[in-house]
Design a protein around this motif. Sequence first.
Motif, mmCIF file in Angstrom:
data_model
loop_
_atom_site.group_PDB
_atom_site.id
_atom_site.type_symbol
_atom_site.label_atom_id
_atom_site.label_comp_id
_atom_site.label_asym_id
_atom_site.label_seq_id
_atom_site.Cartn_x
_atom_site.Cartn_y
_atom_site.Cartn_z
ATOM 1 N N ILE A 41 -34.876 45.696 98.896
ATOM 2 C CA ILE A 41 -35.181 46.182 100.239
ATOM 3 C C ILE A 41 -36.083 47.405 100.123
ATOM 4 C CG2 ILE A 41 -34.219 47.142 102.357
ATOM 5 C CD1 ILE A 41 -31.658 45.525 101.703
ATOM 6 N N GLY A 42 -37.233 47.359 100.751
ATOM 7 C CA GLY A 42 -38.148 48.481 100.748
ATOM 8 C C GLY A 42 -39.263 48.386 99.728
ATOM 9 N N LYS A 43 -38.955 47.903 98.521
ATOM 10 C CA LYS A 43 -39.938 47.833 97.435
ATOM 11 C C LYS A 43 -40.749 49.119 97.379
ATOM 12 C CE LYS A 43 -40.067 42.876 97.187
ATOM 13 N NZ LYS A 43 -40.834 41.679 97.062
ATOM 14 N N GLU A 44 -40.051 50.192 97.003
ATOM 15 C CA GLU A 44 -40.679 51.511 97.015
ATOM 16 C C GLU A 44 -40.006 52.434 96.007
ATOM 17 O OE1 GLU A 44 -40.095 52.730 101.036
ATOM 18 O OE2 GLU A 44 -37.930 52.715 100.857
ATOM 19 N N ILE A 45 -40.782 53.395 95.514
ATOM 20 C CA ILE A 45 -40.247 54.448 94.663
ATOM 21 C C ILE A 45 -39.702 55.522 95.591
ATOM 22 C CG2 ILE A 45 -40.786 56.238 92.975
ATOM 23 C CD1 ILE A 45 -43.116 54.441 92.024
ATOM 24 N N VAL A 46 -38.450 55.925 95.358
ATOM 25 C CA VAL A 46 -37.823 56.891 96.257
ATOM 26 C C VAL A 46 -37.414 58.190 95.557
ATOM 27 C CG1 VAL A 46 -37.035 55.151 97.897
ATOM 28 C CG2 VAL A 46 -35.563 55.811 95.972
ATOM 29 N N GLY A 47 -37.416 58.186 94.226
ATOM 30 C CA GLY A 47 -36.987 59.389 93.538
ATOM 31 C C GLY A 47 -37.247 59.346 92.051
ATOM 32 N N ILE A 48 -36.765 60.382 91.401
ATOM 33 C CA ILE A 48 -36.927 60.515 89.960
ATOM 34 C C ILE A 48 -35.537 60.542 89.330
ATOM 35 C CG2 ILE A 48 -37.748 62.008 88.089
ATOM 36 C CD1 ILE A 48 -39.876 63.000 90.090
ATOM 37 N N VAL A 49 -35.383 59.780 88.270
ATOM 38 C CA VAL A 49 -34.139 59.758 87.514
ATOM 39 C C VAL A 49 -34.457 59.964 86.039
ATOM 40 C CG1 VAL A 49 -32.896 58.269 89.139
ATOM 41 C CG2 VAL A 49 -34.200 57.235 87.294
ATOM 42 N N GLU A 50 -33.444 60.319 85.294
ATOM 43 C CA GLU A 50 -33.572 60.454 83.847
ATOM 44 C C GLU A 50 -32.673 59.407 83.208
ATOM 45 O OE1 GLU A 50 -32.492 63.679 80.328
ATOM 46 O OE2 GLU A 50 -32.126 64.196 82.410
ATOM 47 N N VAL A 51 -33.200 58.654 82.249
ATOM 48 C CA VAL A 51 -32.382 57.688 81.521
ATOM 49 C C VAL A 51 -31.498 58.479 80.560
ATOM 50 C CG1 VAL A 51 -32.375 55.753 79.907
ATOM 51 C CG2 VAL A 51 -34.110 55.867 81.707
ATOM 52 N N ILE A 52 -30.174 58.368 80.747
ATOM 53 C CA ILE A 52 -29.257 59.107 79.887
ATOM 54 C C ILE A 52 -28.527 58.198 78.899
ATOM 55 C CG2 ILE A 52 -28.971 61.044 81.467
ATOM 56 C CD1 ILE A 52 -26.315 59.813 82.371
ATOM 57 N N LYS A 53 -28.620 56.886 79.117
ATOM 58 C CA LYS A 53 -28.071 55.926 78.161
ATOM 59 C C LYS A 53 -28.998 54.722 78.154
ATOM 60 C CE LYS A 53 -23.948 53.359 76.868
ATOM 61 N NZ LYS A 53 -22.593 52.967 77.255
ATOM 62 N N GLU A 54 -29.566 54.443 76.997
ATOM 63 C CA GLU A 54 -30.507 53.330 76.881
ATOM 64 C C GLU A 54 -29.772 52.000 76.926
ATOM 65 O OE1 GLU A 54 -33.477 53.758 73.864
ATOM 66 O OE2 GLU A 54 -33.811 55.865 74.346
ATOM 67 N N ALA A 55 -30.500 50.926 76.802
ATOM 68 C CA ALA A 55 -30.017 49.563 77.011
ATOM 69 C C ALA A 55 -28.627 49.290 76.442
ATOM 70 C CB ALA A 55 -31.015 48.580 76.415
ATOM 71 N N PHE A 56 -27.781 48.742 77.320
ATOM 72 C CA PHE A 56 -26.448 48.270 76.933
ATOM 73 C C PHE A 56 -26.145 47.025 77.760
ATOM 74 C CE2 PHE A 56 -25.934 51.445 80.270
ATOM 75 C CZ PHE A 56 -25.045 50.847 81.159
ATOM 76 N N ILE A 57 -25.217 46.200 77.285
ATOM 77 C CA ILE A 57 -24.884 44.956 77.991
ATOM 78 C C ILE A 57 -24.365 45.298 79.387
ATOM 79 C CG2 ILE A 57 -23.375 42.915 77.990
ATOM 80 C CD1 ILE A 57 -25.567 42.789 75.898
ATOM 81 N N ASP A 58 -24.932 44.638 80.385
ATOM 82 C CA ASP A 58 -24.537 44.844 81.776
ATOM 83 C C ASP A 58 -23.173 44.195 81.999
ATOM 84 O OD1 ASP A 58 -24.196 44.918 84.508
ATOM 85 O OD2 ASP A 58 -26.214 44.204 84.980
#
Length: 88
Positions: free
Chosen positions: A7-24
Amino acid sequence: FFYHSNIGKEIVGIVEVIKEAFIDKSDKDGRFVAVQVKFKEKLKKSVTLENIKKDKTLSHLSLIKQSRLSVMPIDSKSWKILYKMGNI
């Protein structure tokens, strides 16, 4: 950046990746991975996919080429352009 992909297809903010790829954990088949992020900043103005596509200097971004993209790298020049678009 944090991008609303449905919904929106837009950038809304800035985040920092604090944990890289892990199984969802929400993926029962174990095929997908996730990253953990931490909120940093809300943009003053969201940056829509439509506006990103209009800027030819951003045409190389994976976001434009792959519709189901969750995480992507971004070069510093593009980051600065998008940040400026969201904070005008």
